[in-house]
Every structure is written in C-alpha cells, then in structure tokens.
Scaffold this motif. Structure first.
Motif, short mmCIF file in Angstrom:
data_model
loop_
_atom_site.label_atom_id
_atom_site.label_comp_id
_atom_site.label_asym_id
_atom_site.label_seq_id
_atom_site.Cartn_x
_atom_site.Cartn_y
_atom_site.Cartn_z
N TYR A 46 30.58 34.52 53.68
CA TYR A 46 31.91 34.13 53.25
C TYR A 46 32.91 35.10 53.57
O TYR A 46 32.58 36.44 53.62
N PHE A 47 34.30 34.80 53.34
CA PHE A 47 35.23 35.87 53.66
C PHE A 47 36.40 36.07 52.77
O PHE A 47 36.95 34.73 52.61
N TYR A 48 36.77 37.14 52.24
CA TYR A 48 37.74 37.29 51.17
C TYR A 48 39.11 38.17 51.57
O TYR A 48 38.63 39.24 52.34
N TYR A 49 39.80 38.04 50.71
CA TYR A 49 41.09 38.98 50.96
C TYR A 49 41.63 39.43 49.46
O TYR A 49 41.56 38.60 48.56
N ILE A 50 41.78 40.71 49.31
CA ILE A 50 42.49 41.13 47.84
C ILE A 50 43.57 41.81 48.24
O ILE A 50 44.07 42.69 48.98
N ASP A 51 44.79 41.41 47.36
CA ASP A 51 46.00 41.59 47.53
C ASP A 51 46.30 43.01 46.81
O ASP A 51 45.53 43.48 46.13
N GLN A 55 44.22 40.64 43.07
CA GLN A 55 44.01 39.06 43.10
C GLN A 55 43.22 39.03 44.31
O GLN A 55 43.50 39.13 45.40
N LEU A 56 42.16 38.19 44.03
CA LEU A 56 41.03 37.90 45.11
C LEU A 56 41.20 36.41 45.47
O LEU A 56 41.24 35.40 44.62
N PHE A 57 41.19 36.40 46.98
CA PHE A 57 41.35 34.94 47.34
C PHE A 57 40.11 34.92 48.58
O PHE A 57 39.73 35.64 49.04
N LEU A 58 40.08 33.59 48.72
CA LEU A 58 39.26 33.16 50.15
C LEU A 58 40.23 33.64 51.29
O LEU A 58 41.37 33.41 51.15
N ASP A 59 39.58 34.32 52.24
CA ASP A 59 40.76 34.70 53.34
C ASP A 59 41.53 33.65 53.84
O ASP A 59 42.67 34.16 54.14
N VAL A 63 48.04 29.41 50.71
CA VAL A 63 49.17 29.84 49.76
C VAL A 63 48.40 30.73 48.92
O VAL A 63 47.53 30.46 48.13
N LYS A 64 48.63 32.15 48.89
CA LYS A 64 48.08 33.22 48.00
C LYS A 64 48.87 33.29 47.01
O LYS A 64 49.88 34.10 47.11
N ASN A 65 48.41 33.08 45.66
CA ASN A 65 49.26 33.18 44.61
C ASN A 65 48.48 33.27 43.16
O ASN A 65 47.13 33.06 43.47
N PHE A 66 48.91 33.33 42.08
CA PHE A 66 47.97 33.51 40.93
C PHE A 66 47.31 32.07 40.68
O PHE A 66 46.27 32.02 40.18
N VAL A 67 47.91 30.99 41.40
CA VAL A 67 47.18 29.55 40.96
C VAL A 67 46.05 29.69 41.98
O VAL A 67 44.96 28.97 41.60
N THR A 68 45.88 30.11 43.15
CA THR A 68 44.76 30.10 44.09
C THR A 68 43.86 31.30 44.11
O THR A 68 42.85 31.37 44.78
N CYS A 140 40.53 44.55 39.05
CA CYS A 140 40.21 43.45 39.71
C CYS A 140 39.72 42.27 38.69
O CYS A 140 38.85 41.42 39.23
N GLY A 141 40.37 42.02 37.65
CA GLY A 141 40.18 40.80 36.46
C GLY A 141 38.93 41.14 35.76
O GLY A 141 38.52 40.16 35.25
N GLY A 142 38.08 42.12 35.92
CA GLY A 142 37.05 42.27 35.12
C GLY A 142 36.74 42.95 33.69
O GLY A 142 36.10 43.14 33.15
N ALA A 143 38.30 43.29 33.33
CA ALA A 143 38.45 43.64 31.85
C ALA A 143 37.48 45.23 31.70
O ALA A 143 37.43 45.89 32.61
N GLU A 144 36.91 45.23 30.57
CA GLU A 144 36.24 46.57 30.27
C GLU A 144 34.86 46.51 31.11
O GLU A 144 34.28 47.58 31.25
N LYS A 145 34.46 45.34 31.69
CA LYS A 145 33.12 45.24 32.48
C LYS A 145 33.37 46.06 33.81
O LYS A 145 32.71 46.35 34.76
N LEU A 146 34.50 45.97 34.55
CA LEU A 146 35.07 46.63 35.48
C LEU A 146 35.98 47.52 35.37
O LEU A 146 37.21 47.30 35.13
#
Length: 236
Positions: A46-51, A55-59, A63-68, A140-146
């Motif tokens: 699988y293939f991803y993209y981080i802006d 924010q992490l998205f499927l590559d 439309v890459k935004n907070f919703v997706t 990257c959205g992981g709070a204290e765990k990241l």
C-alpha cells in the motif's frame, strides 16, 4: 477510503518521495502501483503520503484535506512506530520510507519530512522513560504515544526556507518538521543578534525564563545547497 478497525490494525504503505539536494522533496511518483497489490504470495503493498501539516493520506486520494486524512490515533501510532528508511529494494527512489506491518509493506512519500511535529505537550508519565512534567513534542496525530522530549536549544530554523525543525529518531531520518501553526508560536521566542533583523538566523531561544544558545546541530542533516520547501511559506 479503507475502514480501519482498532481490533485488527493494519498499516498501509507510504507514498512516493524523492531524495534531492534539498532533502526529502515531494514529487509525484513515477512508479506504477495498485493499492493492495500482491507482488508475491501473501504479501500486500500500500502507498501513502504525508503533508507538511502532519496529515496522512492514501497516496492516490484525489482531494487531500482534514476530511480525507487518517485520524484514528491507534492506527497512526501503529503505523509511525514502525516507520523506517526503505531498504527493501522496492520503490526505494520514489518511496524512501517504509512501515512494515506483518505481511503488509507500507511505502511513504512526504511533502518535506515523514515526521511532522504538531503539538507541544506536558506529560505526567511519558513514554520511553520520560520524567514527570517533561515537555514533549508530539507528531503525526499520535499525541503522547508519538512524541519526543522537547529540546528548545536543538530547534533549527532553515536559513533559506525559514522552516523550523527539531530532532527525531535516527531511523525516521533524524530530523522532523515543525508544523507551521506551532512554528509560528515558537518563533516568538527566538532571539536575534542586535545587528541582525528577524529575517536572519536566530542565535538563542528564550524559554521558561532561560536564554538557550541554539546548537544548530541539525544543519549537518541538510545538504549545503538545500533550499528547503519554502513554497508553503516561511514557517512551514
């Protein structure tokens, strides 16, 4: 969009990156792939993209935004805790980072860096032996765990792009980008030489009543001619 279930987490791959003179620079991948492809029995890719906002998205999300973007904390922790440099001999040029999750190969490309710090936290009992009340930079959205311990003196403002960076784990590249909103907040604490404007390079960081000399230790991780990713603004 794939449905992520906390009971059966599975990472999906990271999208394409090119490693140019300015570090990890986002380019549209020239590689051909199909999400979930199986190049060999019982293997899925699988293939991803981080802006640059973390924010992490499927590559191939159009439309890459907070919703997706992916927002499930448990999934993000699972995904980024396994992130490494791609040494798999597959898609290495286009996908410099890889998160292996069982039989899934998860490839990542990024707009700037794969680790993007988004929040400054206080932790009463943080991960990795962090002491009580220590300040943490979360990514990257992981709070204290990241998160990593916040080292104010190690902040590095790139002299060309103006983007702000902080150390991260070596296996994730050694340097993470500070998201623009947080970078703007932190920038008010930089101290510049008296004969230099704020468009120059800061020398100190005033934090919790202490004036700290900036080490600029991260400068070694950027190529001398690097121009950064300045098209998104001076602070990310």
């Amino acid at each position: 969009m794939l449905v992520l279930r906390a009971a059966a987490l599975s990472c999906r791959a990271l999208t394409a990156l090119r490693c140019l003179s300015c570090g990890y620079t986002a380019c549209r991948s020239t590689a051909t792939y199909i999400q979930g492809q199986s190049p060999e029995p019982r293997i899925r890719e699988y293939f991803y993209y981080i802006d640059h906002q973390g924010q992490l998205f499927l590559d191939d999300t159009k439309v890459k935004n907070f919703v997706t973007c992916f927002k499930d904390k448990e999934f993000l922790v699972f995904f980024f805790s396994r992130l490494r440099l791609n040494r798999s001999s597959r898609y290495e040029e286009d996908f410099p980072f890889l998160s292996l999750c069982g039989r899934e190969r998860n490839f990542l490309r990024c707009d700037d860096r794969p680790i993007v710090f988004t929040h400054l936290l206080h932790s009463p009992a943080g991960p990795q032996g962090i002491i009580a009340d220590q300040e943490l930079l979360s990514y990257c959205g992981g709070a204290e765990k990241l998160s990593v311990p916040f080292r104010p003196e190690a902040l590095y403002m790139h002299p060309i792009s103006g983007r702000l960076y902080h150390p991260c784990a070596e296996h994730s590249g050694g340097v993470g980008l500070v998201r623009s909103a947080l970078a703007i907040e932190l920038s008010t604490f930089f101290v510049y030489p008296a004969d230099q404007s704020q468009s120059g390079q800061p020398k100190h960081f005033l934090w919790r009543g202490k004036k700290r000399t900036l080490t600029n230790e991260l400068s070694r991780l950027f190529f001398p001619a690097e121009g950064g990713r300045g098209q998104h603004g001076d602070l990310g």
